[in-house]
Enzyme design. Sequence first.
Site, PDB file in Angstrom:
ATOM      1  N   PRO A  39       7.228 -14.801  -3.714  1.00 10.62           N
ATOM      2  CA  PRO A  39       7.052 -16.185  -4.161  1.00 10.62           C
ATOM      3  C   PRO A  39       6.214 -16.984  -3.155  1.00 10.62           C
ATOM      4  CG  PRO A  39       9.387 -15.565  -4.149  1.00 10.62           C
ATOM      5  CD  PRO A  39       8.629 -14.452  -3.488  1.00 10.62           C
ATOM      6  N   ASP A  93       5.011 -14.959  11.946  1.00  9.30           N
ATOM      7  CA  ASP A  93       4.845 -14.432  10.580  1.00  9.30           C
ATOM      8  C   ASP A  93       3.911 -13.229  10.565  1.00  9.30           C
ATOM      9  OD1 ASP A  93       6.347 -16.589   9.827  1.00  9.30           O
ATOM     10  OD2 ASP A  93       5.020 -17.219   8.203  1.00  9.30           O
ATOM     11  N   ALA A 110       1.410 -12.100   4.420  1.00  9.96           N
ATOM     12  CA  ALA A 110       1.465 -10.751   3.842  1.00  9.96           C
ATOM     13  C   ALA A 110       0.170 -10.447   3.094  1.00  9.96           C
ATOM     14  CB  ALA A 110       2.672 -10.624   2.919  1.00  9.96           C
ATOM     15  N   GLY A 163       8.651 -19.985   2.186  1.00  6.11           N
ATOM     16  CA  GLY A 163       9.223 -19.531   3.450  1.00  6.11           C
ATOM     17  C   GLY A 163       9.320 -18.021   3.582  1.00  6.11           C
ATOM     18  N   LEU A 164       8.681 -17.293   2.668  1.00  7.66           N
ATOM     19  CA  LEU A 164       8.757 -15.830   2.742  1.00  7.66           C
ATOM     20  C   LEU A 164       7.470 -15.213   3.306  1.00  7.66           C
ATOM     21  CD1 LEU A 164      10.636 -14.943  -0.565  1.00  7.66           C
ATOM     22  CD2 LEU A 164      11.498 -14.779   1.754  1.00  7.66           C
ATOM     23  N   GLY A 165       6.582 -16.046   3.787  1.00  3.95           N
ATOM     24  CA  GLY A 165       5.381 -15.520   4.448  1.00  3.95           C
ATOM     25  C   GLY A 165       4.392 -14.883   3.489  1.00  3.95           C
TER      26      GLY A 165
HETATM   27  O1  PMV Z   1       7.350 -21.375   6.205  1.00  5.62           O
HETATM   28  P1  PMV Z   1       7.157 -20.064   6.870  1.00  5.62           P
HETATM   29  O2  PMV Z   1       8.023 -19.005   6.390  1.00  5.62           O
HETATM   30  O3  PMV Z   1       5.738 -19.665   6.936  1.00  5.62           O
HETATM   31  O4  PMV Z   1       7.672 -20.208   8.362  1.00  5.62           O
HETATM   32  C1  PMV Z   1       7.180 -21.129   9.228  1.00  5.62           C
HETATM   33  C2  PMV Z   1       7.888 -20.963  10.525  1.00  5.62           C
HETATM   34  C3  PMV Z   1       7.632 -22.095  11.496  1.00  5.62           C
HETATM   35  O5  PMV Z   1       8.372 -21.790  12.668  1.00  5.62           O
HETATM   36  C4  PMV Z   1       8.130 -23.419  10.941  1.00  5.62           C
HETATM   37  C5  PMV Z   1       6.166 -22.220  11.831  1.00  5.62           C
HETATM   38  C6  PMV Z   1       5.613 -21.093  12.673  1.00  5.62           C
HETATM   39  O6  PMV Z   1       4.391 -21.001  12.766  1.00  5.62           O
HETATM   40  O7  PMV Z   1       6.374 -20.322  13.283  1.00  5.62           O
END
Ligand code: PMV
Length: 315
Positions: free
Chosen positions: A98, A151, A108, A102-104
């Site tokens: 998705p 990530d 990916a 927040g799953l990168g």
């Molecule tokens: O939203 P995501 O899953 O891409 O995670 C971001 C993680 C943060 O710590 C908020 C930003 C980062 O670059 O590490």
Amino acid sequence: MAVTVASAPAKIILFGEHAVVYGRPAIAVPISQVRAEAIVEDSLMHGIKLRAPDLGRESWLTEAQDSDPFARAVQIVLETAPVSRLPDLTITVRSTIPIASGLGSGAAMAAAVIRSLAQHLGLTDLATDQQVSALCYQVERLLHGTPSGIDNTVVAYERPVFFVRQEPSNRIEPFTVATPLHMLVADTGEVSMTRDVVEDVGRRWQKDPEKFEQLFNSCGRVADEARMAIRKGDPKRVGRLMQENQVYLREMTVSSTRLEQLIAAAILAGALGAKLSGAGRGGNMIALVDKENVDKVRNRLLSAGAKSVLISVLT
Ligand code: PMV
């Protein structure tokens, strides 16, 4: 005609999001059952065609905007290992991850494109985990502004990592998991842009550095303790540390009503701990559960409004 396929997994951050941008330790793990895939094929047409059929997108590389991460991933490979004549290719990306949750998904996709293109062009030096991660980081900078690098690391290495952003090179430590951890990843359905949330945390940090430095220190300590608890095989302690991390994230203002509802539902159904994962203000939450409780907590999350719930076992 030659065809090369590579893929990369989704990821979740277990501990330390946001604080990781400011040099504190964090823990992230791959979720291998949802993935981005890139297929590179030789083409009879002149130029490089980029296709993302899931998004209904098709364009030539030369027409792509600078801000297009797919095109950027391709350009970064071509710039890093210049070739005398641009190859004629079709590059297709597909993903079951998705987006903006927040799953990168962006990392990916970039990792899959970079690895498949480097392999297809015979650039084996660029197809290593380390290089894929480094090139993917450059694409991440387009998406995030100031990404920590966690990530791209976890999607390129596809292993659980303890990560610290530092100069001259990041600390990347894979770690062992003594007792399997059953995690549920629930989607709030709220779309949140990592870049915006990271920038807003940056503004708040500038306004009140003392408060935010303390919050970041607390998150870093929790990530350190969590690594020990995971190594020792103490899921109850890991769960409590997730709860503690969520308190700090809430204070950073990156939680949301939907996230809190799902976290509360998971805890009420018996989860050992739950927190948001990633940038927050939407996206996903994660819950750690005993094996026998997986179905119960999953059902509770769905009836509390989760759009989807993934089950992932960290071993
Ligand atoms: O939203 P995501 O899953 O891409 O995670 C971001 C993680 C943060 O710590 C908020 C930003 C980062 O670059 O590490």
